[in-house]
Design a protein around this motif. Structure first.
Motif, PDB file in Angstrom:
ATOM      1  N   PHE A  79      -1.962  -4.655   3.707  1.00  0.00           N
ATOM      2  CA  PHE A  79      -3.145  -4.926   4.184  1.00  0.00           C
ATOM      3  C   PHE A  79      -3.267  -4.870   5.789  1.00  0.00           C
ATOM      4  N   THR A  80      -2.239  -5.525   6.076  1.00  0.00           N
ATOM      5  CA  THR A  80      -1.965  -5.546   7.610  1.00  0.00           C
ATOM      6  C   THR A  80      -1.567  -3.970   8.146  1.00  0.00           C
ATOM      7  N   LEU A  81      -0.679  -3.485   7.633  1.00  0.00           N
ATOM      8  CA  LEU A  81      -0.329  -2.030   7.838  1.00  0.00           C
ATOM      9  C   LEU A  81      -1.607  -1.048   7.795  1.00  0.00           C
ATOM     10  N   GLY A  82      -2.522  -1.318   6.705  1.00  0.00           N
ATOM     11  CA  GLY A  82      -3.411  -0.337   6.647  1.00  0.00           C
ATOM     12  C   GLY A  82      -4.523  -0.796   7.898  1.00  0.00           C
ATOM     13  N   SER A  83      -4.487  -1.988   8.105  1.00  0.00           N
ATOM     14  CA  SER A  83      -5.522  -2.275   9.074  1.00  0.00           C
ATOM     15  C   SER A  83      -5.173  -1.780  10.645  1.00  0.00           C
ATOM     16  N   THR A  84      -3.686  -1.749  10.721  1.00  0.00           N
ATOM     17  CA  THR A  84      -3.156  -1.234  11.938  1.00  0.00           C
ATOM     18  C   THR A  84      -3.450   0.286  12.060  1.00  0.00           C
ATOM     19  N   TYR A  85      -3.174   0.934  10.965  1.00  0.00           N
ATOM     20  CA  TYR A  85      -3.503   2.482  10.781  1.00  0.00           C
ATOM     21  C   TYR A  85      -4.925   2.586  11.232  1.00  0.00           C
ATOM     22  N   PHE A  86      -5.873   1.861  10.966  1.00  0.00           N
ATOM     23  CA  PHE A  86      -7.378   2.022  11.292  1.00  0.00           C
ATOM     24  C   PHE A  86      -7.452   1.724  12.807  1.00  0.00           C
ATOM     25  N   GLN A  87      -6.795   0.740  13.403  1.00  0.00           N
ATOM     26  CA  GLN A  87      -6.666   0.622  14.560  1.00  0.00           C
ATOM     27  C   GLN A  87      -6.172   2.048  15.311  1.00  0.00           C
ATOM     28  N   LYS A  88      -5.351   2.267  14.731  1.00  0.00           N
ATOM     29  CA  LYS A  88      -4.761   3.573  15.578  1.00  0.00           C
ATOM     30  C   LYS A  88      -5.699   4.896  15.450  1.00  0.00           C
ATOM     31  N   GLY A  89      -6.547   4.660  14.573  1.00  0.00           N
ATOM     32  CA  GLY A  89      -7.393   5.801  14.369  1.00  0.00           C
ATOM     33  C   GLY A  89      -7.041   6.625  13.166  1.00  0.00           C
ATOM     34  N   ASP A  90      -6.018   6.509  12.305  1.00  0.00           N
ATOM     35  CA  ASP A  90      -5.715   7.280  11.431  1.00  0.00           C
ATOM     36  C   ASP A  90      -6.339   6.836   9.873  1.00  0.00           C
ATOM     37  N   TYR A  91      -7.575   6.832   9.640  1.00  0.00           N
ATOM     38  CA  TYR A  91      -8.534   6.338   8.726  1.00  0.00           C
ATOM     39  C   TYR A  91      -7.948   7.042   7.299  1.00  0.00           C
ATOM     40  N   ASN A  92      -7.512   8.066   7.146  1.00  0.00           N
ATOM     41  CA  ASN A  92      -6.964   8.539   5.757  1.00  0.00           C
ATOM     42  C   ASN A  92      -5.865   7.574   5.376  1.00  0.00           C
ATOM     43  N   GLN A  93      -4.869   7.295   6.329  1.00  0.00           N
ATOM     44  CA  GLN A  93      -3.656   6.568   6.123  1.00  0.00           C
ATOM     45  C   GLN A  93      -4.019   5.222   5.806  1.00  0.00           C
ATOM     46  N   ALA A  94      -5.206   4.526   6.642  1.00  0.00           N
ATOM     47  CA  ALA A  94      -5.866   3.134   6.249  1.00  0.00           C
ATOM     48  C   ALA A  94      -6.376   2.922   4.895  1.00  0.00           C
ATOM     49  N   VAL A  95      -6.905   4.174   4.337  1.00  0.00           N
ATOM     50  CA  VAL A  95      -7.321   4.160   3.174  1.00  0.00           C
ATOM     51  C   VAL A  95      -6.252   4.137   2.248  1.00  0.00           C
TER      52      VAL A  95
END
Length: 291
Positions: free
Chosen positions: A117-133
């Protein structure tokens, strides 16, 4: 709303995050600077990591980060130090560093949903939304009933303009935690972009009734009412909202909180009205610039 200040650091502050029991000798070292001991480096590293987690509770983030970094060197094969270091790096917006640390934590503890969950949130923060999902969904496969993770998943889908999936995630988050108003608020954001203003207002009113600080849904309602021609009520509500929290007079701040293009455009028009211009001027806030 994006909740970027995130729920993820609350994971660190939680005393229950530790699945290990430190020996008495390591626990006794917590208040002091730890001297490396070749015989129990890993336990010393875990003690430092636990100390870092306690410092997070008291918002002493720099000290916590320093301890977590040392802990990864002393206990490199345990996930907790990497998890804490990565989470704190994300808080400091060092997303590349955070992702490296969190991926290491994931490698060491692939069944820990919190790491995903934390890694996904960090991907979101970076703007990598596909990886976040992809990453948040992997975490939900392990822990399917996390409202916060479902909310983050909804946010990632929203940024990808996958509105149906976003709404489904938000609705599930709200079902799991009825008082979780940001989920209902963000459904309203999507509905406004889709042109369903009446339903958006309905959801924002629900969010405003629940929220301890209802500035965001109140301002959104004000903008919608203004567009519908109910200017007197809109201006009264808008003034009240911005007076309670002037950050929301900043269009960039609203965009960060996932307000869409249509709503932002209508908000700009609302802020340009003489009454709102005067209110914003008194608050000494420029709605087009960062505070």
């Amino acid at each position: 709303m994006s909740l970027k200040k995130n729920w993820l650091l609350s994971l660190l502050a939680c005393a229950g995050m530790w699945s290990i029991t430190l020996p008495a000798s390591a626990q006794a070292l917590l208040p002091h600077t730890l001297e490396p001991n070749p015989e129990n480096l890993e336990q010393q590293g875990l003690a430092l990591a636990q100390d870092a987690a306690q410092l997070v509770r008291f918002q002493q983030y720099d000290q916590a980060l320093a301890r977590a970094k040392v802990a990864t060197q002393l206990a490199p094969e345990t996930y907790q130090p990497w998890f804490i270091w990565g989470s704190l790096a994300a808080r400091n917006e060092n997303t590349d560093q955070a992702i490296v640390a969190l991926k290491k934590a994931r490698e060491l503890a692939p069944e820990e949903a919190r790491v995903l969950f934390t890694l996904g949130s960090t991907y979101f923060q970076k703007g990598d939304y596909n990886q976040a999902v992809a990453t948040i969904e992997a975490g939900l496969n392990l822990e399917p009933n996390s409202p916060e993770a479902l909310f983050d998943l909804g946010n990632a889908y929203l940024k990808l303009n996958e509105y149906d999936s976003a709404i489904a995630s938000y609705e599930k988050a709200y079902t799991l935690e009825e008082g979780f108003w940001p989920a209902i608020n963000n459904i309203g954001l999507i509905q406004y972009e889709q042109g369903d203003i009446s339903q958006a207002i309905k959801n924002w009113r629900t969010a405003a009734e629940i929220a301890q600080n209802p500035t965001e849904p109140r301002l959104a309602i004000a903008v919608a009412l203004y567009q519908q021609g109910n200017q007197e009520k809109a201006l009264s509500l808008g003034k009240k909202a911005l007076t309670s929290d002037s950050r929301y007079a900043n269009l960039d701040f609203l965009e960060e909180n996932l307000w869409g293009k249509t709503l932002l455009s209508d908000t700009a028009a609302f802020f340009a009205s003489p009454v709102m211009e005067g209110t914003i001027s008194r608050l000494q806030v420029n709605p087009t610039e960062d505070n």
